[in-house]
Design a protein around this motif. Structure first.
Motif, PDB file in Angstrom:
ATOM      1  N   ARG A  51       1.046  -0.999  -0.149  1.00 11.11           N
ATOM      2  CA  ARG A  51       0.576   0.049   0.257  1.00 11.11           C
ATOM      3  C   ARG A  51       1.103   1.427  -0.271  1.00 11.11           C
ATOM      4  N   LEU A  52       1.579   1.466   1.195  1.00 11.60           N
ATOM      5  CA  LEU A  52       2.649   2.243   0.916  1.00 11.60           C
ATOM      6  C   LEU A  52       4.169   2.776  -0.700  1.00 11.60           C
ATOM      7  N   ARG A  53       4.042   1.537  -1.421  1.00  6.00           N
ATOM      8  CA  ARG A  53       4.529   1.385  -2.104  1.00  6.00           C
ATOM      9  C   ARG A  53       3.633   2.308  -3.079  1.00  6.00           C
ATOM     10  N   GLY A  54       2.538   2.150  -3.830  1.00  4.54           N
ATOM     11  CA  GLY A  54       1.935   2.664  -4.411  1.00  4.54           C
ATOM     12  C   GLY A  54       1.177   4.433  -4.043  1.00  4.54           C
ATOM     13  N   ARG A  55       1.659   4.913  -2.837  1.00  2.83           N
ATOM     14  CA  ARG A  55       1.289   7.054  -2.263  1.00  2.83           C
ATOM     15  C   ARG A  55       2.873   7.021  -3.376  1.00  2.83           C
ATOM     16  N   PRO A  56       1.833   8.210  -3.956  1.00  4.17           N
ATOM     17  CA  PRO A  56       3.243   9.051  -3.713  1.00  4.17           C
ATOM     18  C   PRO A  56       3.790   9.483  -3.373  1.00  4.17           C
ATOM     19  N   LEU A  57       5.158  10.300  -3.524  1.00 12.50           N
ATOM     20  CA  LEU A  57       6.060  10.591  -2.743  1.00 12.50           C
ATOM     21  C   LEU A  57       5.958  11.967  -2.172  1.00 12.50           C
ATOM     22  N   PRO A  58       5.896  12.201  -0.786  1.00  6.03           N
ATOM     23  CA  PRO A  58       5.465  13.304  -0.256  1.00  6.03           C
ATOM     24  C   PRO A  58       6.347  14.355  -1.269  1.00  6.03           C
ATOM     25  N   HIS A  59       6.673  15.683  -0.779  1.00  2.67           N
ATOM     26  CA  HIS A  59       6.755  17.162  -1.554  1.00  2.67           C
ATOM     27  C   HIS A  59       8.774  17.094  -0.248  1.00  2.67           C
ATOM     28  N   PRO A  60       9.147  17.661  -2.139  1.00  2.00           N
ATOM     29  CA  PRO A  60      11.115  17.389  -1.060  1.00  2.00           C
ATOM     30  C   PRO A  60      10.559  18.507   0.035  1.00  2.00           C
ATOM     31  N   ASN A  61      10.018  19.753  -0.443  1.00  2.00           N
ATOM     32  CA  ASN A  61      10.564  20.450   0.870  1.00  2.00           C
ATOM     33  C   ASN A  61       9.656  19.549   2.549  1.00  2.00           C
ATOM     34  N   LEU A  62       8.609  18.621   2.411  1.00  4.71           N
ATOM     35  CA  LEU A  62       8.285  17.767   3.676  1.00  4.71           C
ATOM     36  C   LEU A  62       9.485  16.784   3.484  1.00  4.71           C
TER      37      LEU A  62
END
Length: 116
Positions: A51-62
């Motif tokens: 499930r976690l692999r399917g999520r987009p990565l958070p914004h680089p600033n975050l």
């Protein structure tokens, strides 16, 4: 008298053997239960990972903020450990400054509402 002693020892040995069999069976049951629990945990972890692999990565600033936060936490761990173990001052206090006392007292009262 020797026959009586021999019979008693044989009885004790047989009793010990039965207890060992019971313990062995119990251990096998516990081992199987642990194996099933571990298999279930592994399946749950795999599902969560998928499930976690399917999520987009958070914004680089975050990601940068998160990295800085954890670096800060790791930097202050030794000071907090000393404080929590009772071997040092509170980490928020500077070395030459006495600790500040928190303000004691009641919070301000809310303003009364006027009727309309």
């Amino acid at each position: 008298m020797r026959k009586w002693r021999r019979a008693e020892l044989l009885e004790q040995m047989e009793s010990c053997r039965e207890q060992q069999k019971i313990q062995r069976r119990q251990q096998l049951k516990e081992c199987e239960a642990a194996r099933l629990r571990n298999a279930t945990l592994l399946q749950d972890l795999q599902k969560t990972e998928d499930r976690l692999r399917g999520r987009p990565l958070p914004h680089p600033n975050l990601l940068t903020l998160e990295t800085r936060y954890w670096a800060s936490v790791e930097e202050f761990i030794p000071a907090w450990e000393r404080f929590l173990l009772g071997k040092g001052p509170h980490p928020a206090h500077s070395p030459g400054q006495p600790p500040r006392r928190a303000k004691q007292g009641l919070p301000p009262r809310p303003k009364p509402r006027t009727a309309r």
